[in-house]
Design an enzyme around this catalytic site. Structure first.
Site, PDB file in Angstrom:
ATOM      1  N   ASP A 118     -35.178 -38.609 -19.561  1.00 51.52           N
ATOM      2  CA  ASP A 118     -33.983 -38.335 -20.101  1.00 51.52           C
ATOM      3  C   ASP A 118     -32.943 -39.663 -19.980  1.00 51.52           C
ATOM      4  OD1 ASP A 118     -31.816 -35.605 -20.073  1.00 51.52           O
ATOM      5  OD2 ASP A 118     -30.669 -37.468 -19.984  1.00 51.52           O
ATOM      6  N   ILE A 119     -32.254 -39.972 -20.880  1.00 50.41           N
ATOM      7  CA  ILE A 119     -31.470 -41.113 -21.251  1.00 50.41           C
ATOM      8  C   ILE A 119     -30.387 -41.285 -20.236  1.00 50.41           C
ATOM      9  CG2 ILE A 119     -29.578 -40.303 -22.711  1.00 50.41           C
ATOM     10  CD1 ILE A 119     -30.393 -42.720 -24.537  1.00 50.41           C
ATOM     11  N   ASN A 170     -31.290 -25.082 -20.107  1.00 49.60           N
ATOM     12  CA  ASN A 170     -29.949 -24.692 -20.555  1.00 49.60           C
ATOM     13  C   ASN A 170     -29.886 -24.009 -21.713  1.00 49.60           C
ATOM     14  OD1 ASN A 170     -28.602 -26.154 -18.200  1.00 49.60           O
ATOM     15  ND2 ASN A 170     -28.730 -27.958 -19.221  1.00 49.60           N
ATOM     16  N   GLU A 203     -26.413 -29.181 -24.505  1.00 42.76           N
ATOM     17  CA  GLU A 203     -25.693 -29.972 -25.388  1.00 42.76           C
ATOM     18  C   GLU A 203     -26.706 -30.375 -26.476  1.00 42.76           C
ATOM     19  OE1 GLU A 203     -25.128 -33.330 -22.371  1.00 42.76           O
ATOM     20  OE2 GLU A 203     -23.711 -32.188 -21.431  1.00 42.76           O
ATOM     21  N   VAL A 204     -27.777 -30.411 -26.377  1.00 46.01           N
ATOM     22  CA  VAL A 204     -28.880 -30.652 -27.631  1.00 46.01           C
ATOM     23  C   VAL A 204     -29.476 -29.379 -27.841  1.00 46.01           C
ATOM     24  CG1 VAL A 204     -30.738 -32.107 -28.496  1.00 46.01           C
ATOM     25  CG2 VAL A 204     -29.177 -33.067 -26.878  1.00 46.01           C
ATOM     26  N   HIS A 238     -35.523 -27.559 -24.787  1.00 40.25           N
ATOM     27  CA  HIS A 238     -36.265 -28.485 -24.087  1.00 40.25           C
ATOM     28  C   HIS A 238     -36.229 -28.183 -22.514  1.00 40.25           C
ATOM     29  CE1 HIS A 238     -32.054 -29.551 -24.474  1.00 40.25           C
ATOM     30  NE2 HIS A 238     -32.145 -29.958 -23.024  1.00 40.25           N
ATOM     31  N   HIS A 295     -35.718 -29.290 -18.564  1.00 37.42           N
ATOM     32  CA  HIS A 295     -35.814 -30.628 -17.821  1.00 37.42           C
ATOM     33  C   HIS A 295     -36.581 -30.515 -16.691  1.00 37.42           C
ATOM     34  CE1 HIS A 295     -31.643 -31.870 -19.362  1.00 37.42           C
ATOM     35  NE2 HIS A 295     -31.316 -30.418 -19.667  1.00 37.42           N
TER      36      HIS A 295
END
Ligand code: AMP
Ligand code: ZN
Length: 115
Positions: free
Chosen positions: A30-31, A86, A94-95, A99, A101
């Protein structure tokens, strides 16, 4: 999907710090890490959210779950980790490319609902 950041990462058009890759899935750091270990696992196929996962996605989503523990250990989670997905507006996604996490480190993570 041409306008999806994770599709672009999966296609190698945007760089990422890869944790694992095969023909179906990709894992990358994760960025904006929220824990000492924080990476994401995605299907290469564009699926917007967990709520959009269909029956024909079961193999790829199963693969994601099957590698999660192995990758977490490999990244230094030796005593457990947290898995978060999420979903949608209420889930504060958000994206919009599904995905999971993986979050971990040495210390228990607490609640982490801070979004
Ligand atoms: P979510 O809120 O579950 O949709 O989480 C999206 C996650 O993607 C956030 O933790 C972001 O920090 C992460 N993210 C966004 N862009 C990138 C990127 N280019 N490379 C790695 N992680 C990213
Ligand atoms: Zn996508």
């Amino acid at each position: 999907m041409t306008d999806c950041i994770f599709c672009k990462i999966a296609a190698g058009e945007i760089p990422s710090r890869k944790v694992y890759e095969d023909e179906d899935i990709l894992a990358f750091h994760d960025i904006k890490p929220a824990a000492p270990v924080h990476f994401l696992i995605i299907p290469k196929k564009h699926i917007p959210t967990l709520a959009d996962v269909a029956e024909n996605d079961i193999p790829v989503m199963g693969k994601i779950m099957a590698v999660a523990g192995k990758l977490a250990k490999q990244e230094g989670c030796h005593d457990g980790f947290r898995t978060i997905v999420n979903t949608g507006r209420v889930g504060c996604q958000e994206v919009y490319h599904v995905h999971i996490h993986i979050l971990g480190g040495d210390k228990p993570l607490g609640l982490m609902l801070g979004k």
